[in-house]
Design an enzyme around this catalytic site. Structure first.
Site, PDB file in Angstrom:
ATOM      1  CD1 TRP A  68      -0.947   2.095   2.661  1.00  0.00           C
ATOM      2  CD2 TRP A  68      -2.706   1.850   1.298  1.00  0.00           C
ATOM      3  NE1 TRP A  68      -1.768   3.170   2.853  1.00  0.00           N
ATOM      4  CE2 TRP A  68      -2.863   3.046   2.042  1.00  0.00           C
ATOM      5  CE3 TRP A  68      -3.693   1.483   0.392  1.00  0.00           C
ATOM      6  CZ2 TRP A  68      -3.975   3.871   1.897  1.00  0.00           C
ATOM      7  CZ3 TRP A  68      -4.798   2.310   0.246  1.00  0.00           C
ATOM      8  CH2 TRP A  68      -4.930   3.477   0.993  1.00  0.00           C
ATOM      9  CG  ASP A  71      -0.109  11.086   3.052  1.00  0.00           C
ATOM     10  OD1 ASP A  71      -1.070  10.559   2.481  1.00  0.00           O
ATOM     11  OD2 ASP A  71      -0.229  11.785   4.085  1.00  0.00           O
TER      12      ASP A  71
END
Length: 538
Positions: A68, A71
């Site tokens: 995953w 940011d």
């Protein structure tokens, strides 16, 4: 650090421990990692795709080798290579830390590895790195110093800022105690106070060279808090930047703030303060909002309390900017996370096909220009090196279209640049990712003084974006000509309009044979000219 109300992802409180067992996704992720880290997706030929199975990996966007991606952290240049840090976890929206990859051209990223891991089960969230050229923190001249948010003890209301330092940008030493403590964590009582205490995140550190100080901007629930320091360790609160005055629209919580100085095209110097914000409830974008103004060493004052937006699509969040090497005073680079917390925390087609979830946008060059009305705005364009990742252009000098016309190009990853002119037509544009029967497509067009990107006609029942389908941005309502630069890459579309004052970025879940391009004009004719189709190199 981004935020999803429920559940929180790698930026929220740590989730429950993973249960024993192996999921299909984890098997795929493990297999995807066997070949090493890949950040610039290989655009395989049809034969290679058939042999290896259909890959959806982006061709010219940064993606993680597996797991995953969340940011991005503001890049730094070390030893001639740009180091891009990013939040990474093994499970979608799960707890994690910082990984790093590097690039020489801001297009191809590789060498992914862990930089700052989780500690004691507590994640490391968003922050920023700076090169301490003068050694003000005591770690030596040129040390890389990071401030990042962690929830002390795993408690959301104790989000605090921790310091890490490194000499090589790859391995970091942690300072055990926070350098900026949460001012509200122990005293919050009311729901509003607790909510604000749980929103103390994403420190962005910059050097204020004129005043020989460091400045740190921290995202809060309804404002930004500004701290100053002489050594990166001892910080004092200086001021808050609050845009909610004089009846301004509520733009939601302020995350992943930004602060920088830039020289405009007319030679005047300005400061920019910014944050990624979910302004959906106010009918405004959910991306990077910015204000132009001045910084006096203690406080930022905006020229206009109404924000501007660096992107008006659904998917350009947690964006960061940093000075270019060729012209650091006038030109900056920018990159954003191509996702949205309305739907980010779920499995996606790339989880199944390639074992990863998430990508960054293309890197942009941004400049500040003075508009005819005296307002200053940021303009965006892809970095010039992107063209080197693309093949030779296939041109179309002129084509008059009424209705829909299939262009002589097709592909899953390419850049399309063209001009559109019209008179009586009321809806003109380009459809990308078109199915052979035209049942699926993503439309990029102009109607009623607005440019739009509509992924609705390509929406899928198994991976739906509903109701976040069509994104729009205002342009001159009297315009009868528009220049579009469109970046299509396997699972995304980024559209730069005219001079780059308007950009719209969106994920799109194209299916296997969604490759045709069609030009359209409804309610009249339109002329498409100076078109150049540049496919990604295979």
């Amino acid at each position: 650090m981004t935020h999803s109300p429920a559940p929180r992802g790698p930026q929220g409180p740590p989730g429950p421990p993973e249960r024993p067992g192996v999921s299909r996704r984890s098997v795929v992720a493990a297999l995807a990692g066997l070949g090493g880290a890949v950040s610039l997706g290989a655009c395989a030929s049809p034969r290679e795709r058939a042999r290896a199975g259909e890959s959806l990996r982006a061709c010219f966007h940064m993606t993680p080798p597996r797991g995953w991606l969340c940011d991005c952290q503001r890049p730094v240049v070390l030893n001639g290579r740009t180091h891009l840090y990013y939040l990474h976890a093994q499970t979608n929206a799960g707890p994690g830390g910082w990984d790093v990859c590097t690039s020489e051209d801001l297009v191809a990223f590789g060498g992914n590895r862990v930089a700052i891991p989780m500690g004691d089960g507590v994640p490391v969230w968003t922050g920023s790195a700076v090169v301490d050229e003068d050694g003000t923190a005591g770690f030596g001249a040129g040390a890389l110093v990071v401030l990042a948010t962690r929830p002390t003890g795993g408690r959301a209301r104790h989000q605090e800022q921790y310091l890490y330092w490194s000499h090589d940008g790859e391995s970091f030493t942690a300072r055990p105690e926070p350098v900026i403590a949460n001012p509200d964590g122990d005293v919050a009582v009311t729901p509003e106070e607790i909510g604000n205490a749980e929103w103390f995140r994403d420190p962005k550190v910059v050097r204020d060279q004129d005043r020989s100080q460091w400045v740190c901007v921290i995202g809060r629930r309804k404002y930004l808090s500004v701290y100053v320091s002489g050594n990166l360790i001892d910080w004092s609160w200086a001021s808050n930047f609050d845009y909610l005055v004089d009846g301004a629209a509520d733009l939601g919580g302020m995350e992943c703030p930004d602060l920088f100085r830039i020289t405009a095209d007319d030679g005047s110097a300005h400061w920019i303060i910014a944050a990624s914000m979910d302004a959906y409830a106010s009918g405004l974008p959910m991306t990077y909002a910015y204000w132009v103004g001045q910084w006096d060493g203690t406080r930022f004052t905006a020229d206009d309390i109404a924000p501007q937006w660096l992107d008006r699509g659904w998917d350009w969040y947690a964006a960061v900017t940093w000075p270019s090497e060729e012209d650091p005073e006038r030109v900056r680079h920018a990159i954003g996370w191509m996702n949205n917390w309305k739907y980010a925390a779920r499995d996606t087609p790339t989880d199944a096909s390639d074992g990863y979830n998430g990508q960054m946008s293309v890197v942009r060059r941004i400049r500040l220009v003075r508009r005819p009305d005296g307002r200053y705005s940021l303009l965006s364009e892809p970095v010039p090196a992107l063209r080197d990742a693309l093949g030779e252009p296939r041109a179309l000098e002129r084509r008059e279209v009424s209705g829909r016309w299939e262009a002589p190009w097709s592909g899953r990853a390419y850049e399309l640049e063209l001009d559109i002119e019209w008179d009586a037509a009321d809806d003109v544009g380009v459809s990308v990712g078109c199915a052979p029967d035209d049942a699926r497509h993503t439309d990029i067009g102009v109607r009623d003084g607005r440019v739009y990107v509509d992924r609705g006609p390509s929406d899928r029942t198994d991976y739906s974006f509903r109701p976040y389908l069509r994104a729009e941005a205002p342009i001159d309502p009297g315009a009868r000509r528009v220049h579009l630069r469109i970046e299509v890459d396997t699972q995304s579309v980024e559209v730069f309009v005219d001079d780059g004052g308007v950009v719209v970025s969106q994920q799109v879940y194209f299916q296997a044979d969604d490759a045709a391009v069609r030009l359209y004009a409804h309610g009249g004719c339109a002329v498409f000219s100076h078109a150049a189709f540049r496919p990604a190199r295979t």
